[in-house]
Design a protein around this motif. Structure first.
Motif, mmCIF file in Angstrom:
data_model
loop_
_atom_site.group_PDB
_atom_site.id
_atom_site.type_symbol
_atom_site.label_atom_id
_atom_site.label_comp_id
_atom_site.label_asym_id
_atom_site.label_seq_id
_atom_site.Cartn_x
_atom_site.Cartn_y
_atom_site.Cartn_z
ATOM 1 N N LEU A 1 0.818 -1.203 0.000
ATOM 2 C CA LEU A 1 0.000 0.000 0.000
ATOM 3 C C LEU A 1 0.859 1.263 0.000
ATOM 4 C CD1 LEU A 1 -2.900 1.219 0.264
ATOM 5 C CD2 LEU A 1 -2.513 1.209 2.750
ATOM 6 N N VAL A 2 0.559 2.170 -0.919
ATOM 7 C CA VAL A 2 1.170 3.503 -0.923
ATOM 8 C C VAL A 2 0.276 4.443 -0.113
ATOM 9 C CG1 VAL A 2 1.927 5.440 -2.348
ATOM 10 C CG2 VAL A 2 2.204 3.096 -3.179
ATOM 11 N N GLY A 3 -1.013 4.378 -0.358
ATOM 12 C CA GLY A 3 -1.963 5.199 0.383
ATOM 13 C C GLY A 3 -3.379 4.964 -0.104
ATOM 14 N N ARG A 4 -4.351 5.412 0.705
ATOM 15 C CA ARG A 4 -5.762 5.266 0.340
ATOM 16 C C ARG A 4 -6.362 6.639 0.074
ATOM 17 N NH1 ARG A 4 -5.451 1.827 4.929
ATOM 18 N NH2 ARG A 4 -5.314 -0.371 4.302
ATOM 19 N N LEU A 5 -7.292 6.650 -0.860
ATOM 20 C CA LEU A 5 -7.933 7.895 -1.261
ATOM 21 C C LEU A 5 -9.446 7.709 -1.191
ATOM 22 C CD1 LEU A 5 -7.294 10.741 -2.411
ATOM 23 C CD2 LEU A 5 -7.496 9.738 -4.690
ATOM 24 N N GLU A 6 -10.087 8.456 -0.307
ATOM 25 C CA GLU A 6 -11.539 8.342 -0.149
ATOM 26 C C GLU A 6 -12.295 9.400 -0.936
ATOM 27 O OE1 GLU A 6 -12.567 8.266 3.945
ATOM 28 O OE2 GLU A 6 -11.495 6.396 4.364
ATOM 29 N N ASP A 7 -11.567 10.398 -1.436
ATOM 30 C CA ASP A 7 -12.226 11.483 -2.181
ATOM 31 C C ASP A 7 -12.671 11.046 -3.578
ATOM 32 O OD1 ASP A 7 -11.778 13.111 -0.035
ATOM 33 O OD2 ASP A 7 -9.959 14.015 -0.838
ATOM 34 N N VAL A 8 -12.051 10.001 -4.082
ATOM 35 C CA VAL A 8 -12.433 9.443 -5.384
ATOM 36 C C VAL A 8 -12.991 8.046 -5.139
ATOM 37 C CG1 VAL A 8 -11.671 8.756 -7.682
ATOM 38 C CG2 VAL A 8 -10.649 10.761 -6.579
ATOM 39 N N VAL A 9 -14.193 7.791 -5.631
ATOM 40 C CA VAL A 9 -14.811 6.485 -5.381
ATOM 41 C C VAL A 9 -15.004 5.710 -6.674
ATOM 42 C CG1 VAL A 9 -15.985 7.201 -3.270
ATOM 43 C CG2 VAL A 9 -17.132 7.472 -5.461
ATOM 44 N N ASP A 10 -14.920 4.405 -6.551
ATOM 45 C CA ASP A 10 -15.205 3.489 -7.659
ATOM 46 C C ASP A 10 -16.587 2.916 -7.406
ATOM 47 O OD1 ASP A 10 -14.541 2.339 -10.019
ATOM 48 O OD2 ASP A 10 -12.843 1.185 -9.268
ATOM 49 N N ARG A 11 -17.501 3.143 -8.340
ATOM 50 C CA ARG A 11 -18.879 2.679 -8.170
ATOM 51 C C ARG A 11 -19.153 1.496 -9.096
ATOM 52 N NH1 ARG A 11 -19.292 8.395 -7.926
ATOM 53 N NH2 ARG A 11 -20.144 9.077 -5.917
ATOM 54 N N PHE A 12 -20.048 0.640 -8.655
ATOM 55 C CA PHE A 12 -20.395 -0.531 -9.450
ATOM 56 C C PHE A 12 -21.908 -0.700 -9.509
ATOM 57 C CE2 PHE A 12 -16.141 -1.142 -7.859
ATOM 58 C CZ PHE A 12 -15.456 -1.478 -9.019
ATOM 59 N N PHE A 13 -22.377 -1.143 -10.688
ATOM 60 C CA PHE A 13 -23.816 -1.240 -10.933
ATOM 61 C C PHE A 13 -24.163 -2.585 -11.584
ATOM 62 C CE2 PHE A 13 -22.596 3.162 -10.959
ATOM 63 C CZ PHE A 13 -23.595 3.803 -10.248
ATOM 64 N N ALA A 14 -25.351 -3.050 -11.275
ATOM 65 C CA ALA A 14 -25.923 -4.212 -11.965
ATOM 66 C C ALA A 14 -26.977 -3.669 -12.926
ATOM 67 C CB ALA A 14 -26.544 -5.181 -10.972
ATOM 68 N N ILE A 15 -26.765 -3.853 -14.222
ATOM 69 C CA ILE A 15 -27.684 -3.332 -15.233
ATOM 70 C C ILE A 15 -28.523 -4.493 -15.772
ATOM 71 C CG2 ILE A 15 -27.891 -2.094 -17.412
ATOM 72 C CD1 ILE A 15 -25.117 -0.913 -16.901
ATOM 73 N N SER A 16 -29.836 -4.339 -15.723
ATOM 74 C CA SER A 16 -30.726 -5.405 -16.201
ATOM 75 C C SER A 16 -31.939 -4.778 -16.880
ATOM 76 C CB SER A 16 -31.171 -6.303 -15.039
ATOM 77 O OG SER A 16 -32.147 -5.647 -14.257
ATOM 78 N N VAL A 17 -32.749 -5.616 -17.512
ATOM 79 C CA VAL A 17 -33.987 -5.137 -18.141
ATOM 80 C C VAL A 17 -35.129 -5.101 -17.134
ATOM 81 C CG1 VAL A 17 -33.351 -5.898 -20.460
ATOM 82 C CG2 VAL A 17 -34.562 -7.482 -18.924
ATOM 83 N N GLU A 18 -34.851 -5.516 -15.906
ATOM 84 C CA GLU A 18 -35.877 -5.532 -14.869
ATOM 85 C C GLU A 18 -35.814 -4.258 -14.031
ATOM 86 O OE1 GLU A 18 -36.434 -10.193 -13.676
ATOM 87 O OE2 GLU A 18 -34.727 -9.142 -12.799
#
Length: 330
Positions: A290-307
């Motif tokens: 680990l060099v360091g953690r950054l909380e100001d930038v977030v990685d978001r994830f989504f489930a895309i469906s036809v429902e």
């Protein structure tokens, strides 16, 4: 009042009428469930056009069109509507398609059973994801589907998000796991279900990590960085953050494939950002620190469906576990 003889005659007539009704219903169902019509419809739905279906089945386009029209006539409802160059399933057509998928899956399994004598009723769960989605994140997200009591067979495809969206619209995919919502530029009726988000962890080989650990994140100025390509959501967020904080790293490489990004980081080429949710696994697998953690930038994830509301049991399990265990939905 009817005599006993008359009552007996009426009863017999009633039974005969019921029997005739049963026969008529049976014949009607058999006429509606014409498997030739259903198979042609199913192929068109999977291929997206009559031309592609005709090519796949080695028959004339007119044959395909006629068979699908017969099925629509029997059903009393439209199964397709035009969407540019492609045919899109109507809401009714989507339901018919799902039934057809099950019917032909069972048919294939029956054929396999007759050949091997081994029964099997495995349901396929087909998932698409862009290359930028980290493989370890994908694995953690798919775990509930892998271990689901219904015993799904997982099939994964990678590709560009617009192409995956087209496959989703044609019901070739059950789900897309993405780092962004369904793009508004794609003419596909789909819904983005938020799975969660996390900050970024910057990792590097031990020597590089020690050199840039102090005074992080200012230490990133002038440091060699391996980053995702410009079109990704996390890269755009990183660019904004670096501009706002006057941080100017030396970008030595950009990668669309998240796995390739980590391999080059492991080689010592540069520092790599990864989702904090998989920091432990990446450090162990790629021998980075680990060099360091950054909380100001977030990685978001989504489930895309036809429902709009998730009903598929595998998708339900993925969404529930992602929100309760993998990510913290804010």
């Amino acid at each position: 009042m009817h005599t006993t003889k008359e009552k007996s005659f009426i009863l017999v007539q009633h039974v005969e009428n019921i029997d005739m009704l049963t026969k008529a219903t049976y014949l009607l169902l058999m006429e509606w469930l014409n498997y030739h019509h259903l198979f042609y419809f199913w192929t068109v739905a999977r291929e997206g056009t009559v031309t592609a279906a005709a090519k796949e089945l080695h028959v004339a386009r007119t044959t395909i069109t006629a068979q699908v029209r017969e099925l629509e006539k029997s059903a009393g409802a439209k199964l397709f509507r035009k969407s540019g160059r492609y045919l899109e399933l109507t809401e009714f057509g989507q339901h018919v398609f799902h039934y057809a998928e099950e019917i032909f899956l069972i048919g294939r399994e029956l054929t396999d059973f007759m050949k091997t004598g081994q029964p099997g009723m495995t349901k396929k769960f087909v998932v698409g994801m862009p290359d930028v989605v980290p493989k370890l994140v994908a694995f953690e997200l798919l775990k509930p589907a892998i271990h689901h009591p219904e015993g799904f067979q997982i099939v994964c495809y990678e590709g560009k998000l617009p192409e995956l969206m087209a496959d989703l619209a044609l019901h070739r995919l059950d789900l897309i796991i993405s780092d962004s919502v369904a793009p508004p530029t794609v003419d596909v009726k789909a819904y983005s279900h938020r799975l969660g988000e996390c900050g970024l962890s910057f990792l590097a080989v031990p020597e590089l990590a020690r050199k840039h650990r102090q005074k992080f994140p200012k230490s990133l100025t002038g440091a060699p960085l391996c980053l995702p390509t410009e079109h990704t959501a996390v890269r755009r967020a990183l660019n904004h953050w670096m501009d706002d904080n006057d941080i100017h790293p030396r970008i030595v490489a950009e990668f669309e494939d998240s796995a390739l990004l980590k391999v080059f980081g492991q080689s010592g080429l540069g520092i790599v950002p990864i989702p904090t949710a998989i920091e432990k696994e990446v450090k162990e697998q790629y021998d980075m620190q680990l060099v360091g953690r950054l909380e100001d930038v977030v990685d978001r994830f989504f489930a895309i469906s036809v429902e709009k509301r998730v009903h598929h049991p595998a998708v339900q399990a993925i969404v529930e576990q992602a929100r309760s265990e993998i990510f913290e939905v804010k």
